[in-house]
Design an enzyme around this catalytic site. Structure first.
Site, PDB file in Angstrom:
ATOM      1  N   SER A  96     -37.194  89.454 -44.902  1.00  0.00           N
ATOM      2  CA  SER A  96     -37.843  88.264 -44.386  1.00  0.00           C
ATOM      3  C   SER A  96     -36.763  87.490 -43.653  1.00  0.00           C
ATOM      4  CB  SER A  96     -38.398  87.443 -45.539  1.00  0.00           C
ATOM      5  OG  SER A  96     -38.827  86.203 -45.061  1.00  0.00           O
ATOM      6  N   ARG A  97     -36.947  87.312 -42.324  1.00  0.00           N
ATOM      7  CA  ARG A  97     -35.840  86.760 -41.545  1.00  0.00           C
ATOM      8  C   ARG A  97     -35.743  85.251 -41.590  1.00  0.00           C
ATOM      9  NH1 ARG A  97     -37.876  90.529 -37.534  1.00  0.00           N
ATOM     10  NH2 ARG A  97     -37.123  92.527 -38.279  1.00  0.00           N
ATOM     11  N   VAL A  98     -36.825  84.565 -41.959  1.00  0.00           N
ATOM     12  CA  VAL A  98     -36.718  83.102 -41.982  1.00  0.00           C
ATOM     13  C   VAL A  98     -37.086  82.483 -43.327  1.00  0.00           C
ATOM     14  CG1 VAL A  98     -37.088  82.788 -39.519  1.00  0.00           C
ATOM     15  CG2 VAL A  98     -39.050  82.838 -41.048  1.00  0.00           C
ATOM     16  N   ASP A 149     -41.421  88.174 -38.097  1.00  0.00           N
ATOM     17  CA  ASP A 149     -40.175  87.644 -38.669  1.00  0.00           C
ATOM     18  C   ASP A 149     -39.774  88.417 -39.920  1.00  0.00           C
ATOM     19  OD1 ASP A 149     -40.254  85.400 -36.842  1.00  0.00           O
ATOM     20  OD2 ASP A 149     -41.903  84.694 -38.073  1.00  0.00           O
TER      21      ASP A 149
END
Ligand SMILES: Nc1ncnc2c1ncn2[C@@H]1O[C@H](COP(=O)(O)OP(=O)(O)OP(=O)(O)O)[C@@H](O)[C@H]1O
Ligand SMILES: [Mg+2]
Length: 512
Positions: free
Chosen positions: A364-366, A339
């Site tokens: 950081s995708r989440v 992620d």
């Protein structure tokens, strides 16, 4: 005494009825080839994929290639005592490792056997090392932060509990240090940590264990080590074993942080054993299922739904690159499964910008959803500031005449980069980071010489702790910046008393 014939016949019948039960069918095979940590055996028609097999001399192996006439076995131990013609028997069990609280504070090998000389581990619970990852309905979205204590990560690439964030960089760029410092920062955070060391030198692992012990972090940590001297199969199974240990806690409703340091070496070990097992090589000679090797491992990191107890397992896999090449086979694979990634840049590391996190390529995708509000506010423009600074700095090398606006942006950029530096094993609580970044964003650092910035930061933290602990507490508990201008007042009064190095020298000269 007379014996009734019916009694005799009923006794015989009973015996016959029980007779079948007493036979245990043990399927055994014969070793037809052994060498380089793998064996082949025929006669094990019903062996399962991943089944634990036992050789005549007690060494275990794991069934890997199930073919029509024989089974390819990876040997989980010393292969020199196994010969052609030896028998090998099925155990009927898939590979398992011991799990549970008893492992905390211990250093074990990938089979869960202690290697720290502290005696046996008494636990009767085990878990299979391979397990299907939790499905869609069993998960919840990431919403709680995992504080690493490292300013640049918590501000720019925040990690949430249950997330998978890759740490990637060349050799000796501080990858392991980030992992270890993150574990150290989990003290009193109700987090279980698992550090899986794959293919590292025993001396390195030893010193990491000592570091964890010194900071009181070993009590809540399990170290799983398959060192460089172990056979390839052990390196290959190490991360799965670590994941199984983590799952025990996750399904018990706890939060777990697991670090795989590093998966490049695990991939190499898997390539080695696949080639010896004569599986066809693919790109870069890795076997065709190398992607699945990593994806099924990393999918086991999850934030579980409330029905399942709401536990989580956050994974920080580490990948080593060659000369910063993130487009090689294994790095691209793992980047696509995780992620987000924390990219460490060798050049900045050598230039003294440590931790050497490249703000441009790290994402950081989440984790943003999990970041506390106060941190979101103070770090909002950080990424842009750094990007525009890097761009300007390249230009400014050539020209000397800079307009005031450009000069101001350069100055701010220099201070930003300085603020993001952080020493080893010195994680900071989030409220301290927030105040530092607040000072930066609200121009308190603009007239401080760059060399004094880090001293300013640490003296500010001391000042806040002794005079304004209430502000720290309120940021920590509410997750918000203090209302009104309390924080500004505190910063003003601190800054009045702060002496830059030049001022200090001046006062010294005046005194003499
Ligand atoms: N923030 C930091 N400040 C100062 N020194 C650091 C910092 N981070 C790492 N170092 C130093 O850099 C060296 C390499 O760090 P580390 O072992 O973490 O790198 P690595 O990328 O894991 O290396 P390897 O490729 O060997 O696994 C160590 O000696 C460590 O002390
Ligand atoms: Mg390392």
């Amino acid at each position: 005494m007379s014996i009734k014939t019916e009694e005799i016949s009923s006794l015989i019948k009973k015996q016959l009825a029980n007779y079948q039960d007493q036979i245990s069918v043990e399927e055994t095979g014969t070793v037809t080839y052994v060498g380089d940590g793998v064996a082949r055996a025929d006669g094990l028609e019903n062996a399962m994929a991943g089944e634990l097999l036992e050789f005549e001399n007690g060494v275990y192996g794991m069934a890997q290639n199930l073919e029509s006439n024989d089974v390819g076995i990876v040997i989980l131990g010393d292969d020199t005592q196994i010969r052609e013609g030896d028998t090998v028997k099925r155990t009927g069990r898939i590979m398992e490792v011991p799990v549970g609280d008893a492992l905390l504070g211990r250093v074990v090998d990938p089979l869960g056997r202690p290697i720290d000389g502290l005696g046996d581990i008494s636990t009767d619970k085990t878990r299979p090392i391979e397990r299907k990852a939790p499905g869609v309905m069993e998960r919840k979205s990431v919403s709680q932060p995992l504080q690493t204590g490292i300013k640049v990560i918590d501000a720019l690439v925040p990690i949430g509990r249950g997330q998978r964030e890759l740490i990637i960089g060349d050799r000796k760029t501080g990858k392991t240090s980030i992992a270890i410092d993150t574990i150290i920062n989990q003290k009193d955070q109700d987090m279980i940590c698992i550090y899986v060391a794959i293919g590292q030198k025993e001396s390195t692992v030893r010193s990491q264990v000592e570091t964890l012990r010194k900071f009181g972090a070993l009590d809540y940590t399990i170290v799983v080590s398959a060192s460089a001297s172990n056979p390839a199969p052990l390196l290959y199974i190490a991360p799965y074993a670590g994941a199984a240990m983590g799952e025990e806690f996750m399904f018990g409703g706890r939060d777990v942080l697991i670090i795989y340091d590093d998966l490049s070496k695990q991939a190499d070990a898997y390539r080695e054993l696949s080639l010896i097992l004569r599986r066809p090589p693919g790109r870069e000679a890795y076997p065709g299922d190398i992607f699945y090797t990593h994806s099924r491992l990393l999918e086991r990191a999850a934030r579980l739904s409330d029905d399942l107890g709401g536990g989580s397992m956050t994974a920080l896999p580490v990948i080593q690159t060659q000369a910063g090449d993130v487009s090689a086979y294994i790095p691209t694979n793992v980047i696509s499964i995780t992620d987000g990634q924390i990219f460490l840049d060798a050049d900045s590391f050598y230039a003294g910008q440590r931790p050497a996190i490249d703000a441009g390529t790290s994402v950081s995708r989440v984790g943003g959803d999990a970041q506390i509000k106060a941190m979101k506010k103070v770090s909002g423009t950080l990424r842009l500031d750094i990007a525009s600074y890097n761009e300007l700095a390249a230009f400014a090398q050539f020209g000397s005449d800079l307009d005031a606006a450009t000069k101001a942006r350069l100055d701010r950029g220099e201070r930003t980069m300085e603020v993001l530096k952080q020493g080893l094993h010195a994680p900071q609580p989030v409220e301290q980071q927030v105040v530092t970044l607040y000072a930066l964003a609200h121009n308190y650092l603009d007239d401080i010489p760059v060399d004094d910035v880090l001293r300013f930061e640490s003296e500010l933290a001391t000042f806040m702790r002794s005079n304004h602990q209430d502000l720290y507490d309120s940021i920590k508990q509410s997750g918000q910046l203090p209302e009104g201008n309390e924080l500004d007042k505190a910063l003003d009064s601190f800054k009045e008393g702060f002496q830059t190095s030049d001022q200090k020298q001046d006062t010294q000269v005046a005194q003499n």
